[in-house]
Design a protein around this motif. Structure first.
Motif, PDB file in Angstrom:
ATOM      1  N   THR A 388      30.918  35.102 119.525  1.00 61.30           N
ATOM      2  CA  THR A 388      30.489  34.725 120.859  1.00 61.30           C
ATOM      3  C   THR A 388      31.580  33.958 121.585  1.00 61.30           C
ATOM      4  O   THR A 388      31.853  34.193 122.764  1.00 61.30           O
ATOM      5  CB  THR A 388      29.213  33.849 120.774  1.00 61.30           C
ATOM      6  OG1 THR A 388      28.260  34.530 119.963  1.00 61.30           O
ATOM      7  CG2 THR A 388      28.623  33.585 122.133  1.00 61.30           C
ATOM      8  N   TYR A 389      32.240  33.025 120.846  1.00 58.97           N
ATOM      9  CA  TYR A 389      33.337  32.261 121.440  1.00 58.97           C
ATOM     10  C   TYR A 389      34.411  33.198 121.966  1.00 58.97           C
ATOM     11  O   TYR A 389      34.857  33.110 123.116  1.00 58.97           O
ATOM     12  CB  TYR A 389      33.922  31.308 120.398  1.00 58.97           C
ATOM     13  CG  TYR A 389      35.194  30.615 120.857  1.00 58.97           C
ATOM     14  CD1 TYR A 389      35.135  29.493 121.680  1.00 58.97           C
ATOM     15  CD2 TYR A 389      36.437  31.090 120.470  1.00 58.97           C
ATOM     16  CE1 TYR A 389      36.295  28.876 122.114  1.00 58.97           C
ATOM     17  CE2 TYR A 389      37.600  30.490 120.898  1.00 58.97           C
ATOM     18  CZ  TYR A 389      37.527  29.376 121.717  1.00 58.97           C
ATOM     19  OH  TYR A 389      38.667  28.766 122.154  1.00 58.97           O
ATOM     20  N   GLN A 390      34.825  34.155 121.099  1.00 57.94           N
ATOM     21  CA  GLN A 390      35.877  35.087 121.500  1.00 57.94           C
ATOM     22  C   GLN A 390      35.455  35.952 122.675  1.00 57.94           C
ATOM     23  O   GLN A 390      36.233  36.190 123.600  1.00 57.94           O
ATOM     24  CB  GLN A 390      36.191  36.042 120.337  1.00 57.94           C
ATOM     25  CG  GLN A 390      37.045  35.494 119.253  1.00 57.94           C
ATOM     26  CD  GLN A 390      37.333  36.637 118.274  1.00 57.94           C
ATOM     27  OE1 GLN A 390      38.201  37.442 118.500  1.00 57.94           O
ATOM     28  NE2 GLN A 390      36.566  36.711 117.217  1.00 57.94           N
ATOM     29  N   TYR A 391      34.215  36.447 122.596  1.00 53.83           N
ATOM     30  CA  TYR A 391      33.776  37.367 123.648  1.00 53.83           C
ATOM     31  C   TYR A 391      33.800  36.673 125.000  1.00 53.83           C
ATOM     32  O   TYR A 391      34.301  37.226 125.986  1.00 53.83           O
ATOM     33  CB  TYR A 391      32.371  37.901 123.342  1.00 53.83           C
ATOM     34  CG  TYR A 391      31.923  38.936 124.344  1.00 53.83           C
ATOM     35  CD1 TYR A 391      32.281  40.269 124.195  1.00 53.83           C
ATOM     36  CD2 TYR A 391      31.163  38.585 125.459  1.00 53.83           C
ATOM     37  CE1 TYR A 391      31.906  41.224 125.119  1.00 53.83           C
ATOM     38  CE2 TYR A 391      30.783  39.534 126.398  1.00 53.83           C
ATOM     39  CZ  TYR A 391      31.146  40.852 126.219  1.00 53.83           C
ATOM     40  OH  TYR A 391      30.784  41.795 127.137  1.00 53.83           O
ATOM     41  N   ASN A 392      33.303  35.454 125.033  1.00 52.57           N
ATOM     42  CA  ASN A 392      33.279  34.730 126.312  1.00 52.57           C
ATOM     43  C   ASN A 392      34.695  34.409 126.783  1.00 52.57           C
ATOM     44  O   ASN A 392      34.999  34.462 127.974  1.00 52.57           O
ATOM     45  CB  ASN A 392      32.449  33.445 126.186  1.00 52.57           C
ATOM     46  CG  ASN A 392      30.970  33.784 126.057  1.00 52.57           C
ATOM     47  OD1 ASN A 392      30.525  34.817 126.548  1.00 52.57           O
ATOM     48  ND2 ASN A 392      30.219  32.939 125.349  1.00 52.57           N
ATOM     49  N   LEU A 393      35.561  34.077 125.825  1.00 52.21           N
ATOM     50  CA  LEU A 393      36.956  33.781 126.167  1.00 52.21           C
ATOM     51  C   LEU A 393      37.581  34.985 126.859  1.00 52.21           C
ATOM     52  O   LEU A 393      38.210  34.874 127.917  1.00 52.21           O
ATOM     53  CB  LEU A 393      37.715  33.443 124.886  1.00 52.21           C
ATOM     54  CG  LEU A 393      39.129  32.912 125.020  1.00 52.21           C
ATOM     55  CD1 LEU A 393      39.108  31.497 125.540  1.00 52.21           C
ATOM     56  CD2 LEU A 393      39.843  32.955 123.672  1.00 52.21           C
ATOM     57  N   VAL A 394      37.384  36.148 126.243  1.00 53.65           N
ATOM     58  CA  VAL A 394      37.999  37.366 126.792  1.00 53.65           C
ATOM     59  C   VAL A 394      37.342  37.750 128.107  1.00 53.65           C
ATOM     60  O   VAL A 394      38.000  38.148 129.065  1.00 53.65           O
ATOM     61  CB  VAL A 394      37.883  38.513 125.766  1.00 53.65           C
ATOM     62  CG1 VAL A 394      38.290  39.838 126.374  1.00 53.65           C
ATOM     63  CG2 VAL A 394      38.727  38.209 124.537  1.00 53.65           C
ATOM     64  N   LYS A 395      36.007  37.590 128.157  1.00 54.88           N
ATOM     65  CA  LYS A 395      35.295  37.988 129.370  1.00 54.88           C
ATOM     66  C   LYS A 395      35.701  37.120 130.556  1.00 54.88           C
ATOM     67  O   LYS A 395      35.857  37.608 131.673  1.00 54.88           O
ATOM     68  CB  LYS A 395      33.788  37.861 129.124  1.00 54.88           C
ATOM     69  CG  LYS A 395      32.969  38.530 130.199  1.00 54.88           C
ATOM     70  CD  LYS A 395      31.486  38.378 129.916  1.00 54.88           C
ATOM     71  CE  LYS A 395      30.716  38.807 131.150  1.00 54.88           C
ATOM     72  NZ  LYS A 395      29.356  38.273 131.132  1.00 54.88           N
ATOM     73  N   GLN A 396      35.899  35.828 130.294  1.00 54.50           N
ATOM     74  CA  GLN A 396      36.203  34.924 131.398  1.00 54.50           C
ATOM     75  C   GLN A 396      37.686  34.852 131.727  1.00 54.50           C
ATOM     76  O   GLN A 396      38.075  34.217 132.694  1.00 54.50           O
ATOM     77  CB  GLN A 396      35.688  33.515 131.055  1.00 54.50           C
ATOM     78  CG  GLN A 396      34.178  33.429 131.162  1.00 54.50           C
ATOM     79  CD  GLN A 396      33.587  32.372 130.240  1.00 54.50           C
ATOM     80  OE1 GLN A 396      34.314  31.532 129.722  1.00 54.50           O
ATOM     81  NE2 GLN A 396      32.288  32.415 130.032  1.00 54.50           N
ATOM     82  N   ALA A 397      38.508  35.508 130.912  1.00 58.46           N
ATOM     83  CA  ALA A 397      39.953  35.391 131.131  1.00 58.46           C
ATOM     84  C   ALA A 397      40.372  36.132 132.404  1.00 58.46           C
ATOM     85  O   ALA A 397      40.088  37.316 132.537  1.00 58.46           O
ATOM     86  CB  ALA A 397      40.707  35.968 129.945  1.00 58.46           C
TER      87      ALA A 397
END
Lengths: 443, 342
Positions: A388-397
């Protein structure tokens, strides 16, 4: 060869026989070659598409998806794999021959740019026009990696691998520090950790590409993603810009502060050297792709469960880059050969890459897909919090910069890696590094 | 490598009378051709032997399989590589003829020159390190005591391992944080062996020696066992001790063995690749990029097959010149026996 005077008639005829035999063998070899290539091309015209992927443990999902496709399709998909490190070399060898696949695995960016330039790949824009989901169902920062000259050439087909700053929570707690939010904090942490007798940052310099990650993040934070895009686009003056000099100066400062210790060039990530430094508490941080988690989990399960921390790269005061930008491998992609005989079947096959079945299967083997429907399945992942951490990081980048050595064509990789290593070793100064980067082929 | 072997074969074939000559030698113990200081009678016998054998000399047809294979797998690729070196080709599409560009680029390429020096340095280091050790070990192992046989067998083990496995093994053993250097700081300092040029060259030479000394020991063991015992008996009667016997009998008698072993070492040195690929990858920077690895880098990492072909041709030429030089300088081509005068 000089023949003796006493050569008999029979020997001359034997010699002639020898020559004939050589000629026969040569002809036989050539016809055998022709024969095999003929066979392959006839098989692809009889209703199959060949899918070529990098051979590793991830193939279970690719196999499953191919089976699903074959249940409903008249044109059958065949999965071919090339194991390990030779993938790019072998691909390059066959891509312009009769043995070329219809669809193949790649890293986007520079790994397909030479093929696009040679006119071998099919732009997927007509597929996308017919089925907009083929683009809109993927995170844009990832999908854009395989866009070249405004045209889409690839559909994401595995998991994303952003680079994160990993840490050993126990070492940080002992030193009384927390993961750095800013560059200045990182520099201060380096001093604190050195005083405690720790190597502040584990670096697998022997592999060269782990060192490159530091360049990628520093350039992004200082100059924003534009500088690298400009340089990759052919405007090499970007490397000599003030921002470029500033980023190099900051990296040099970090190296000179002893952040990586002194023997990092004898350490590798690939043989487990640098991950062990972090896990055994000899080092506090390691900048690494998201696969660090899986690596640590298999080598040091207890450490991973209790003490492995991760955070985004620190911000740099006054830098032009967004603190939410990430770098790394955005995803792997399926690209399509222009002369495939079954484009409609290929289009149907690519649609499976955003299906629920695909997402669940990828999460099941530890990959993090980059489709818009991924979040609803994240709770089924092996490590939901991490994914979840990674997904949000990538999504918000705002920007997800593809690793430099993947963004440049493969012909640039060696020279780039050498320049990176020599700069950090102090064998190249900033001017030398800039010159080396300006000399890289961009196409 | 092939070129050197070819060279040696051609040389020996040209100089050496048919070996089947010994069949006609009534004594059988000492074939006529082995004696260069032959008397008139010996020469007569030799002539008789040769004329008798000429009729049964094998015909050219016997050379066909070897010729076919050599043509297909050595000559044809060599010619293709020569053609490729005048083209620009990245593996996709058709090679473009670009004249001498690859060659002039190579001429001005500092890495190429450096790589030749590094190849020469590593080869020399290999010969200098391995020869004395393997002579001493080989002569020692030539004895017939049982413990020597057991120890020699154990010592032979590195040769049975693949070069790749050996390189991976040493890579792990030399890890600065968890390997030997971390426990022997007084010797290795911070353990940055592979991060400096001298360190990584040292490691390459050491691992090469560890792997290949057993092979040369074996060669020297065989050579030492072939030295006639009568020479040692005579020397012992004259009062020569072990050391004098070694320097005045064993070493001179091993002359041809030394040459054989050195040719193998030089060939091995010039074609070293696996250890560099696994241990240093040509690094740090380009500090251990030897010619063979540089060729691989240009061809299979950078997909510049034209430039890589030019490097390959340079390697072929250098190796051929070196082998010619060695054959000339050492007198290997004369194939003289050291048993002469016995």
């Amino acid at each position: 060869m000089r023949s003796p005077a006493s050569v008999s008639r029979s020997r001359t005829s034997r010699k002639r026989f020898a020559v004939t035999a050589v000629a026969c063998a040569l002809v036989a070899g050539v016809t055998a070659g022709c024969g095999s290539s003929g066979g392959s091309s006839s098989s692809s015209s009889s209703g199959t598409i060949h899918i070529l992927v990098y051979g590793d443990t991830g193939n279970t999902v690719e196999k499953q998806i191919v089976d699903t496709f074959n249940k409903t399709s008249k044109v059958k998909a065949v999965l071919d794999t090339i194991p390990g490190a030779n993938y790019q070399t072998k691909l390059q060898t066959i891509i312009n021959t009769a043995q070329a696949p219809d669809v193949f695995f790649n890293w986007g960016g520079g790994s397909i740019a030479p093929f696009v330039k040679s006119g071998l790949l099919m732009p997927l824009d007509s597929f996308i026009a017919a089925d907009p989901q083929l683009k809109s169902d993927f995170l844009p920062s990832v999908f854009n990696t395989a866009v070249i000259d405004g045209k889409s050439y690839g559909v994401p087909m595995r998991g994303t691998q952003p680079v994160l700053l990993f840490d050993n929570k126990k070492v940080l707690a002992d030193a009384g520090i927390t993961p750095p939010a800013t560059w200045d904090q990182l520099l201060a942490d380096v001093q604190t950790l050195k005083a405690k007798g720790k190597t502040p940052i584990a670096l697998g310099g022997g592999d060269q590409w782990p060192t490159l990650m530091w360049f990628e993040y520093l350039y992004d934070r200082v100059a924003g993603p534009g500088l690298f895009e400009k340089a990759l686009g052919g405007d090499t003056s970007a490397w000599a810009s003030a921002d470029s000099q500033k980023a190099l100066g900051m990296l040099k400062q970090l190296v000179d502060a002893g952040a990586f210790g002194t023997n990092y060039d004898s350490v590798k990530f690939t043989d487990g050297g640098s991950p062990a430094l972090l896990a055994k508490g000899k080092a506090a941080f390691e900048l690494m792709g998201s696969w660090e988690y899986a690596t640590q989990k298999s080598a040091n399960p207890d450490f991973t469960k209790n003490d492995l921390g991760y955070s985004n790269f620190p911000t740099i005061a006054g830098g032009a880059g967004n603190a939410a930008d990430v770098v790394g491998n955005t995803n792997n992609f399926y690209s399509v050969l222009k002369n495939t005989k079954h484009p409609d079947a290929v289009a149907q096959f690519l649609k499976l890459m955003y299906s629920d079945e695909f997402v669940k299967a990828q999460l099941g083997i530890g990959n993090l897909p980059t489709t818009t429907n991924t979040p609803q399945f994240l709770s089924t992942a092996a490590d939901p919090a991490y994914d979840t951490y990674q997904y949000n990081l990538v999504k918000q980048a705002p920007s997800f910069q593809l690793s430099w050595d993947q963004a440049y064509p493969p012909s640039a990789t060696t020279a780039m890696h050498q320049a990176v290593q020599q700069f950090v070793d102090g064998k190249l100064d900033a001017a030398g590094f800039i010159k080396a980067m300006q000399g890289l082929p961009t196409s | 490598m092939t070129s050197i072997i070819q060279q040696l074969l051609a040389k020996s074939a040209r100089r050496e009378p048919p070996t089947t000559g010994s069949r006609g030698d009534p004594g059988g113990r000492s074939p006529g051709y082995r004696s260069t200081a032959g008397s008139a009678a010996g020469a007569d016998r030799r002539r008789a032997v040769r004329s008798g054998v000429g009729a049964t000399r094998p015909g050219l047809a016997w050379a066909v399989p070897a010729t076919v294979f050599f043509t297909l797998f050595a000559i044809v690729p060599l010619v293709l590589v020569a053609v490729l070196s005048f083209t620009s080709w990245n593996g996709i599409g058709t090679p473009k003829l670009i004249g001498l560009s690859n060659w002039s680029a190579l001429w001005h390429d500092p890495v190429m020159l450096k790589s030749l020096w590094l190849s020469a340095l590593l080869t020399t280091l290999g010969v200098v390190v391995q020869t004395p050790i393997s002579i001493l070990l080989g002569v020692w192992a030539a004895g017939h005591q049982r413990n020597r046989a057991v120890l020699a067998a154990v010592y032979f083990v590195p040769l049975l391992l693949s070069v790749t496995a050996v390189s991976v093994l040493w890579r792990a053993l030399l890890d600065p944080n968890f390997g030997i250097p971390s426990d022997a700081g007084w010797l290795f300092g911070d353990g940055n062996l592979l991060g400096t040029q001298s360190g990584s060259i040292g490691v390459l030479a050491f691992v090469g020696a560890w792997q290949w000394t057993p092979l040369h020991t074996l060669i020297y063991q065989g050579g030492a066992r072939a030295v006639p015992q009568v020479l040692y008996d005579a020397a012992a009667i004259d009062g020569a001790g072990t050391v004098r016997q070694f320097f005045h009998i064993t070493l001179p008698q091993l002359r041809n063995t030394v040459i054989t072993s050195m040719v193998l070492m030089v060939v091995g040195g010039l074609t070293t690749f696996d250890t560099v690929l696994i241990l240093t990858q040509g690094g740090p920077g380009t500090d251990t990029t030897i010619s063979a690895y540089y060729m691989y880098q240009q061809g299979f990492l950078s997909f510049d097959f034209g430039g890589a072909s030019a490097i390959a041709l340079v390697l072929v030429v250098v190796a051929t010149l070196l082998s010619l030089l060695m054959v000339r300088l050492t007198g290997y081509d004369r194939m003289q026996s050291t048993a002469e005068g016995l």
